[in-house]
Design an enzyme around this catalytic site. Structure first.
Site, PDB file in Angstrom:
ATOM      1  N   CYS A  82       0.845  -1.194   0.000  1.00  0.00           N
ATOM      2  CA  CYS A  82       0.000   0.000   0.000  1.00  0.00           C
ATOM      3  C   CYS A  82       0.869   1.228   0.000  1.00  0.00           C
ATOM      4  O   CYS A  82       0.573   2.205  -0.662  1.00  0.00           O
ATOM      5  CB  CYS A  82      -0.860   0.109   1.243  1.00  0.00           C
ATOM      6  SG  CYS A  82      -1.509  -1.417   1.766  1.00  0.00           S
ATOM      7  N   GLY A  83       1.954   1.180   0.780  1.00  0.00           N
ATOM      8  CA  GLY A  83       2.862   2.317   0.830  1.00  0.00           C
ATOM      9  C   GLY A  83       3.265   2.695  -0.567  1.00  0.00           C
ATOM     10  O   GLY A  83       3.171   3.846  -0.963  1.00  0.00           O
TER      11      GLY A  83
END
Lengths: 180, 165
Positions: B44-45
């Site tokens: 997600c980062g």
């Protein structure tokens, strides 16, 4: 999703090797990204191993919000390109990635004997910035989702970027060609 | 999962510890809704960092990106700060996952949002949706294609209006 190199390699690109080479390896990279730093010697070894069978292209994909000097480093490489020194600057930045900052980029330029007035001007030159942005945008269009991302003969390569994986894939493409 | 040509359900969620955000506030703009499993997890980062670098490109298409996960508003605040994110993250926190459920992208088993993308036009109609394998950053090529086709459609429509008028 397509994950096709968009646009294909063209005259605006930095190209190492022959345009007639059967293999084309394109990297989208960020000069401050540690994974790209790790991939650098691998790519060098691949370029050496495949010789005239491979051309290598580098496009900028700076993640400027995460890496403080990524944008400046990309600008420095493109500024050096205006003096015909893209690849020496490219190599120097990756080889000395751990000491990367704006001062180091100026030192690199001096070491490469660049025209410093022109270089410093180009570091903030909007048309140089445009090239970096265009590279980035072509990356997202091509399906780049992180760095480094590689494309082999125009298609996204999703394998590992260790020497054996890359060399194996390229090798099998060459033998496919020979058997056709 | 909601599909193309369906109306995107409106909702209101916390965007910061003291401000809420409602989808209808973006009416007239193209909107990218990016549901993702969790702040801080590595993929997600990368995905949110990628969109963060693309804000200028999205702006060219009159588009705003909004991230949505079940993380709480303080978690989002810390995450945005740590990653230098310059776009809105919404907390689908209470009742947990309610908005993700409305869009058909809630993962009951893990209690988090799926990794799903919706591109809405200025009228709040879904023009493209995509469910990504949870561990894979879907990138943004699909988003750009969707925004491009919305822009083209608008241009054609615009010229028809001009001819008629």
């Amino acid at each position: 999703m397509a994950a096709k190199l968009t646009p294909p390699v063209n005259e605006r690109d930095h190209i190492q090797g022959s345009s007639h080479a059967p293999l084309e390896l394109v990297e989208y990279g960020d000069y401050q990204c540690p994974h790209c730093g790790a991939a650098h010697p691998v790519v060098k070894a691949i370029v050496k191993r495949f010789g005239k069978n491979l051309r290598f292209v580098f496009r900028n994909f700076p993640l400027a919000e995460v890496h403080q000097y990524a944008e400046a480093a990309a600008m420095a490489a493109e500024a050096a390109a205006r003096q015909g020194m893209f690849w020496p600057m490219h190599d120097m930045i990756y080889e000395q990635q751990s000491r990367l900052n704006v001062g180091a980029l100026l030192t690199f330029a001096e070491e490469l004997d660049l025209d410093m007035v022109a270089f410093e001007h180009d570091l903030t030159n909007p048309s140089v910035a445009q090239k970096v942005e265009a590279d980035f945008e072509s990356g997202v269009r091509s399906g780049v989702n992180g760095t480094p991302s590689f494309f082999i003969n125009g298609l996204k390569y999703n394998g590992g970027y260790d020497y054996d994986s890359l060399a194996g894939t390229l090798e099998s493409l060459i033998s496919e060609r020979q058997h056709r | 999962m909601l599909q193309k040509n369906e109306t995107a359900p409106d909702f209101q969620l916390y965007a910061t510890p003291d401000q809420t955000f409602a989808l209808h506030e973006l009416r007239g703009k193209n909107v990218i809704l990016a549901f993702y499993p969790a702040d801080w997890s590595p993929v997600c980062g990368d995905q949110m960092s990628l969109y963060n670098e693309m804000l200028k490109i999205f702006r060219k298409y009159n588009a705003e990106v909004v991230g949505i996960s079940v993380d709480g508003k303080w978690c989002h605040a810390a995450y945005r700060q740590a990653r230098n994110l310059h776009f809105t993250l919404l907390a689908d926190f209470e009742p947990k996952g309610e908005v993700a459920r409305k869009y058909g992208v809630y993962d009951e088993k893990n209690g988090q949002c799926e990794r799903a993308l919706f591109v809405l036009d200025g009228n709040g109609i879904i023009q493209w949706s995509y469910l990504s394998p949870v561990g894979i950053n879907p990138g943004a090529d699909g988003i750009l294609e969707a925004l491009e086709s919305i822009t083209q459609k608008n241009n054609v429509y615009g010229s028809e209006v001009n001819t008629a008028g």
